[in-house]
Structure formats: C-alpha cells, structure tokens
Design an enzyme around this catalytic site. Structure first.
Site, PDB file in Angstrom:
ATOM      1  CE  LYS B  55      -3.858  -2.480   2.182  1.00 33.44           C
ATOM      2  NZ  LYS B  55      -4.428  -2.851   3.522  1.00 33.44           N
ATOM      3  CD  GLN B  99      -3.378  -4.469   6.724  1.00 33.69           C
ATOM      4  OE1 GLN B  99      -3.230  -3.477   6.121  1.00 33.69           O
ATOM      5  NE2 GLN B  99      -3.953  -5.591   6.457  1.00 33.69           N
ATOM      6  CG  ASP B 122      -9.785  -0.036   5.017  1.00 30.76           C
ATOM      7  OD1 ASP B 122      -9.453  -0.165   3.656  1.00 30.76           O
ATOM      8  OD2 ASP B 122      -9.000  -0.646   5.835  1.00 30.76           O
TER       9      ASP B 122
END
Lengths: 297, 297
Positions: B55, B99, B122
């Site tokens: 990422k 994460q 997200d």
C-alpha cells in the site's frame, strides 16, 4: 381449501406493550425514575399531529414520561438542531423522535444525524443503520423490527428460509433485509426495477411487502404456505360511494387461500410500530442506566 | 463451446491507478499539497507487513504522501486510539487505514469507530456502513467497490439484473449487496445457511463469490452467460509436491465454458483493492479541500 392463519398484529402489539409496561415498572423501582421519550413535531401536518398524539398517549400508558415539543412551521433548521442538542444532553430523555416529514427549509438528514445515536429510538441515524449493517448493537427502525417479531412469533427459527423483501426504502425494506440476513435467511431484495416479480415472490417462504401500492402482490404469486407480512397501508375507495378504506400491498382475499399465514391490514403490522417504539425507548433507558434489558422484548 | 471473457482486473486496476495519479497531479497543482494516506500497523504479522508495504509503495507511485506508523505488538488500545485521534486532527492526512487484524488486547471495533468517518478510506466505520445503507455519500469498502467497477465496466447498466452475492461478511458480502441494490439489481444474499445454493446461483445474471472456500461454486451451477466476480483468494496445494497456488471460490476451469465473463484468480479482483484505496484517498482529499472529484473515478 385451507385458509391462512391470520397473524394478529394488534394482539401481539398489545402483549408487547404489556411487557414494556412491566419492564418500565421494574426500571422505575431500580432507578427511581421513569424512561423518557421526547417527540418533536415541527408544523401542523394533520397526519403527523395524529401520530404524535398516539405516540404520546402510548408512552404515558406504558408508564413512561412523554415530552412533546411542538414547533411552529416557520422554525429554522438551526432552531431544531439546537433543540435536538438540548435533548441529547438531557439525562431525563432516553429516546428522541423527530416526526417526519419536516418543513422544506429543514434538511431531514442533518437533523437525523444530530440525534445522539444512543437516543435514536427510530433507528434512522446513519450510525444505527451502520450498526445494523455490521452486526453491532444499536437501534433498529420500529416497523421492520416489528415485522421480524411477528415472523419469529409465527415461524420460530427463520434460519435457511427464503425471504423476499419487496421494496428498498431506508425505513422498511433495507433494514428488513438486514434483519433477515442476521436471522440467516437467504434474502432477496426486489423493487420496481425487478424483472418478473411474480416468480421472485413465488420462491419465497417469507414475503415482506413494503411498496405502498394497493393489492399489488397477487394471491397466485405466492408459494403455497408462505408467510406474508404486509407493511402497506393504502387508502382506496370503498364500495360505498364517497367512503374510503385501508388495504395493504397484498391482495389479501386472494392470498388467504394460498399463504400459510398473513398479516391483515389494518391490525397487522400497523400496531407494531408504536409498540416497538416503546420497546426501543425502554431498551435505551436500560442501556443508559446499565440495567439489564428485560427478557421477552 | 463458447469461452467466457476473462475480466482483466489487473489491467483495469492499472488504468484506475493511472487516472488516480492524474487526479493527484491536478490536486497538487490546485492545492499546493499532495493527498496523504496514513497506514497504521500494530505488531509483526508477516502478511500484514506485506500488505502495508504494497500500500505504501502504491501510494507513493500515485504521487501521494504515505505516512506509515509501525507500533510494537504490545501497544495498548489507548496508545492506538491516541494515535488515531492525532491522525484525525492532522490536516495533511486525508485517509487513515488501520491494518487488521489487531493484537488481542485491542478491540477492533473501538479503533474503527474512532477513525474520523471522513478519513475512513477503508469504509469500515459504522457511519460509513450506515451512509452506504441509506444512500448518503461516504466511503465504501475497497474490495466490493472494486467488484462493482469491474461489473459496470463489463456490463454497463446493471439495472434489473438478478445478482447473487454468496457470503455475508461486513467487508465484502454485505456492502456488495448494498451497492448492487443501489444499482437497481434484484439482489439475493446467500451464505452457509442457504438451502440449495446451486439453484440460487443458477438464476443469477451476476454472481459475486466471497466465501473463502476453494472452488466451491461449480461450473454447472451457473446460468449460461452469467458474469462471475470471484473475490476468493484461497491457497491450495499445487500439482507439484510441496508447492501451493492461489484459487478462487469458483471452479474457474468449469466456469469458463458456461459464464459470459469471469474474473480470474489471481489478477482479477485482487489488484482492485489497492487501486480503490488510492481512489478513495484522492476522493477524500478532494472533498476535504472542496475540489471537484475528477471524472472516471
């Protein structure tokens, strides 16, 4: 020919209201106060006035405190937001309901988003829609939660059943689908763009109709033995000239000989909405005071 | 026998990343700064380390600023929440990604709920789940949004198509269903409790498989010509002893001769996730700076 069981929503709602009243009495005994529901009405829409009056009456009958705020139709959005913030901060208020629709100068989304999600007993705040979507505790809109209660009372465990929700509104169709997914139904959401709606309905063990079109869903669309929950409340001309009557989204007379169980209109889903509102308010009060929520709610 | 079109997710993702990079350049020219994506990793999970590295690399390649916070595995929830609040307040940060999974001492829901919904690229915050559910602007989880992009690229208008989503996770299945309802598909959510899954799949013009079970969906379950999006990434033993390979939730070789179009695994949905993350970050930056979001994103 066999005849469908009529699901008596009025009787179930009366029972639920009785259980809420018992729960309220226990809550008062434990905490020394009654749960409070604040209802805000802006303007003079006649239907809204009737709803607000019914809600206030039912709140008091359940032993709770009803706090009514009636604002003139010219009130600004800022006025309303200020009132909502006051109610958010008021420890005596466990539930806040702003009666919709609001006058044109007020943005409904802004108002709903300002209600404290933990007092949002209507379940319309995006936080509660999100909690429902991802399986967290929150408040679920009253009508679909009432429908689910009737379904579980009629069928018991819903797991693995094929359910079709006709209609995709934020207030009924979409939260209903979420609730049925949570119950492990295989859920189809159908709507005005659905091709061949009769065959989609035909495969369903559970049909929830929430489209607002009188008698749209025909008896021969149904799977024999299906359980039918009719959320529609449509006013149509009655046989007697000049009179009207209420009918659902399902052709009730036709459905009677095919369905296994069906809610009538009126006295089916309708009475559940206020009963669930009272239930949500008691649940909110219990959570806020860290008191166990009574069983059977 | 006709052969399904292979949907080249890798190529589509590369194109999207190119359009994001162009948008980033325009954003920098207008605002004098680059969009910033903060990625937080707690602990040393090897897979998570790989994801975070990918990422970060992609973020920089798109011309954005990558801010990485790597915390040791023993960090407390309070430490992490304090960091999230700092990032919420930092004007240079447009997107925040924590994460997952997190170490056992940290409550994931509490962390996700603390991320500013307007930086939650997200789309996991309940506010964003709710916004998606009720049709407001927000952030949609990257994988299902990527699937939708591939579907629209393959099929054009999806309105009225029968779609089946197999799997009901918060990250893929449920938001995917919401997106397809928004596109006016007739949407069925199926899952492990669904009875007769083959016949449910058989009626679908669109099948999205997100169950995490290798090659579970067989070729002869599919309706001829269906478009199949395979979200599964399952590692299975390869023909060569001791080696493994990746397969999807769909029996790809069988499906090839029945489906109209299908995503392969790998190089189907997989590459879309990071591309959409970059897209969401640019969109966030544009909204925060009141700059028009570039077309084609």
């Amino acid at each position: 020919m066999s005849q469908a069981k009529i699901i008596d929503g009025a009787a179930f709602a009366a029972g639920l209201r009785g259980r809420v009243a018992e729960g309220v009495a226990a809550f008062r005994a434990k905490t020394g106060r009654a749960p409070g529901l604040a209802v805000v009405l802006v303007g003079e829409d006649p239907a809204s006035q009737v709803y607000v009056r019914s809600k206030g009456k039912a709140t008091i009958e359940a032993g709770m405190v009803s706090i009514e705020h009636k604002l003139p139709p010219e009130k600004t959005q800022d006025d309303l937001l200020a009132l909502v913030r006051e109610l958010n901060a008021d420890p005596a208020v466990d539930g806040i309901l702003v009666q919709l629709p609001l006058p044109a100068q007020i943005n409904e989304n802004a108002v709903i988003a300002t209600i404290d999600p933990d007092k949002d007993v209507d379940g319309f705040n995006p936080v509660n829609a999100g909690r429902l979507a991802i399986g967290l505790h929150g408040f679920v809109p009253c009508t679909p939660l009432g429908c689910l209660m009737l379904l579980k009372d009629t069928l018991g465990d819903l797991s693995g059943l094929d359910a079709v929700v006709v209609g995709r509104s934020n207030i009924v169709g979409k939260p209903m689908a979420q609730l049925l997914i949570r119950e492990s139904c295989t859920v189809t959401v159908a709507h005005s763009r659905t091709k061949d709606l009769p065959s989609v309905v035909k495969r369903a063990d559970i049909v929830v109709a929430a489209v607002g079109r009188p008698r749209m869903i025909k008896g021969d669309w149904l799977k024999p033995g299906a359980t039918v929950i009719d959320v529609g409340i449509n006013r149509v001309p009655a046989d007697e000239p000049g009179k009207t009557r209420l009918v659902g989204d399902v052709a009730f007379d036709e459905a009677l000989s095919v369905a296994g169980a069906i809610t009538p209109v009126p006295k089916g889903v309708g009475p559940m909405t206020i009963a669930v509102l009272l239930r949500n308010t008691l649940v909110s009060a219990c959570r806020r005071e860290h008191v166990a929520v009574p069983e059977g709610l």
